[in-house]
Enzyme design. Structure first.
Site, PDB file in Angstrom:
ATOM      1  CG  ASP A  55      14.895  23.769  24.930  1.00  0.00           C
ATOM      2  OD1 ASP A  55      14.418  24.215  25.987  1.00  0.00           O
ATOM      3  OD2 ASP A  55      15.620  24.447  24.176  1.00  0.00           O
ATOM      4  CB  CYS A 110      19.108  24.363  23.776  1.00  0.00           C
ATOM      5  SG  CYS A 110      18.234  25.394  22.580  1.00  0.00           S
TER       6      CYS A 110
END
Length: 489
Positions: free
Chosen positions: A32, A155
């Site tokens: 990400d 994440c």
């Protein structure tokens, strides 16, 4: 980094914190690092300049070592971003900006996604949840996942935990992980180190990736040598051990055969067999290929020194040098430093400073090497080399993985930095220059320049052949080679 050093004894008693094994087939997962996370102008973003810089170094090293790079990104459809169906967005509504097609989900511009890189789009924190990442890593033969990205407490942590739960050894790179606040970042790294992964420094991760240039040679490849009518000889060139296939006869005029950039000695077997009635072919596994050692240097001077070492080490009297492609460049350089009976150069790369680049890109070579290391077959090789005889496709499938990635990359760079025409005018007569009539490496203009720059050389075109003249047009190319050798005897 521990959030509370007083916890150390508690975790030690629980048996946490053992070191993670490091395998030989890593993959780099970049979590990400899209603009929505790396730029503070976005609702979910923060300034992750340092982390992006560290990640760029990891990506560069992974590419140098032909290690898979997998990017992930959170992307919501308009219905998901605007609706109430995604539970995570009810908790974190600022992430509704991560809409498909928006600038927020674009990869940070300081990073680069290349054609061979993978992209996993996801809806949740873990890159494994609801995606094909586990299947992709398995198909790539991955045994160790190196994780970096954002955010550390979200994440990255979720991806690392699921990587372990999916059966992969996992490393998390400290300097390449970022968060919106220091506390969650430190806590996540502490917990990952204790229970799931090794949290490693950037230098450690780079060194681990750099170690992955592993040459491999399976039993089927070694069995090929049992069908080759040649004797293995060994010579030292400094600290480098060189392997040579000697086809005999021992009283024949020696011809030292120097193959191309991704051609171990055994791949020239079909050429050497056709010469034993004329000469004594000896085919060199050029350093970094086949059974020869890796080496610190892969420039023309080092390659030419290997030629001298083989000639002297095997006591070859008045030999002929014959090289194809890279091997032709080596033969030209070697011929300028000491006298030989003669030289035969087959389709040497004419690229160099200020000239057109070598027509096959480094990425193409490394893509083929990656196929070989993954495990390939003659059918897949045929897609790149459809004109080759089946046996030669099979040999390439089994032997390409014996080539060093570093040797290929350094030699390819040499095709651009070392000019063939610096050596060619000094190659003494007699010398023969064979080239393919359809070769992209020696074009018509290149052949004309070669004839002009060394007027004593005899140029011979192989009609219809590409760069791989002996593979493309075996009968015509072998006939031309035999004619040249007869004239040198």
């Amino acid at each position: 980094m521990p959030v509370d050093k007083g916890l150390d004894s508690v975790y030690d008693r629980a048996g946490f914190g053992a070191s993670v094994p490091r395998g030989s087939r890593p993959a780099l997962v970049v979590v990400d690092l899209t603009r929505g996370f790396t730029e503070p102008g976005f609702p979910s973003g923060a300034d992750l300049t340092a982390e992006v810089t560290a990640t760029a170094a990891l990506v560069a090293e992974a590419r140098r070592q032909d290690i898979p790079v997998i990017y992930t990104a959170i992307s919501y459809t308009p219905a998901e971003a605007d609706g109430d169906g995604v539970a995570w967005l009810r908790k974190a509504p600022g992430m509704r900006a991560l809409r498909e097609g928006s600038e927020a989900i674009a990869l940070d511009p300081r990073l680069e996604r290349r054609e061979g890189d993978h992209l996993i789009l996801k809806k949740g924190a873990s890159a494994f949840n609801g995606t094909s990442l586990a299947a992709l890593l398995t198909s790539l033969g991955t045994d160790t996942v190196v994780v970096c990205g954002a955010t550390t407490s979200g994440c990255v942590r979720a991806t690392a935990v699921d990587a372990v739960q999916s059966g992969f050894n996992t490393l998390v790179v400290r300097e390449a992980c970022g968060d919106r606040a220091q506390g969650p970042h430190d806590a996540a790294l502490f917990d990952l180190q204790a229970k799931y992964a090794d949290v490693v420094d950037l230098d450690d991760a780079l060194a681990y990736l750099a170690e992955q240039d592993h040459r491999t040679l399976g039993q089927p490849a070694l069995a090929d040598l049992g069908d080759v009518p040649a004797t293995s000889r060994w010579v030292r060139s400094g600290s480098v051990r060189l392997h040579v296939l000697d086809y005999g006869p021992s009283d024949g005029v020696p011809v030292l055969v120097l193959p191309g950039i991704t051609s171990p000695a055994v791949t020239m077997d079909f050429v050497a067999r056709e010469l034993t009635d004329l000469v004594r072919p000896l085919v060199l596994d050029v350093r970094g290929r086949g059974l020869s050692d890796d080496a610190p240097d892969y420039d023309l001077a080092s390659y030419a020194a290997d030629v001298e070492a083989v000639v002297d080490g095997l006591g070859l009297r008045d030999p002929i040098l014959f090289g194809h492609s890279m091997g032709a460049r080596i033969a030209a350089r070697a011929a300028t430093s000491r006298p030989y009976r003669g030289t035969v150069l087959a389709d040497p790369p004419l690229s160099g400073p200020g000239r057109a680049p070598y027509p096959t890109t480094l990425d193409a070579f490394l893509g083929q090497l990656a196929q070989a290391r993954r495990g390939t077959d003659a059918d897949e090789v045929a897609r790149s080399w459809p004109r080759w005889p089946r046996r030669e496709q099979e040999l390439r499938a089994r032997w390409l993985s014996s080539c060093s990635r570093s040797a290929i990359a350094a030699t390819h760079a040499g095709f651009e930095s070392e000019d063939f025409f610096d050596d060619w005018p000094k190659v003494p007569s007699p010398t023969y220059f064979l080239y393919g009539g359809a070769s992209p490496v020696v074009t018509a203009d290149g052949a004309a320049e070669a004839a002009e720059r060394n007027p004593s050389a005899e140029l011979v075109e192989i009609p219809g052949a590409g760069h791989m003249i002996f593979w493309d047009e075996p009968e015509a190319a072998l006939g031309a080679l035999r004619d040249a050798l007869r004239k040198l005897l």
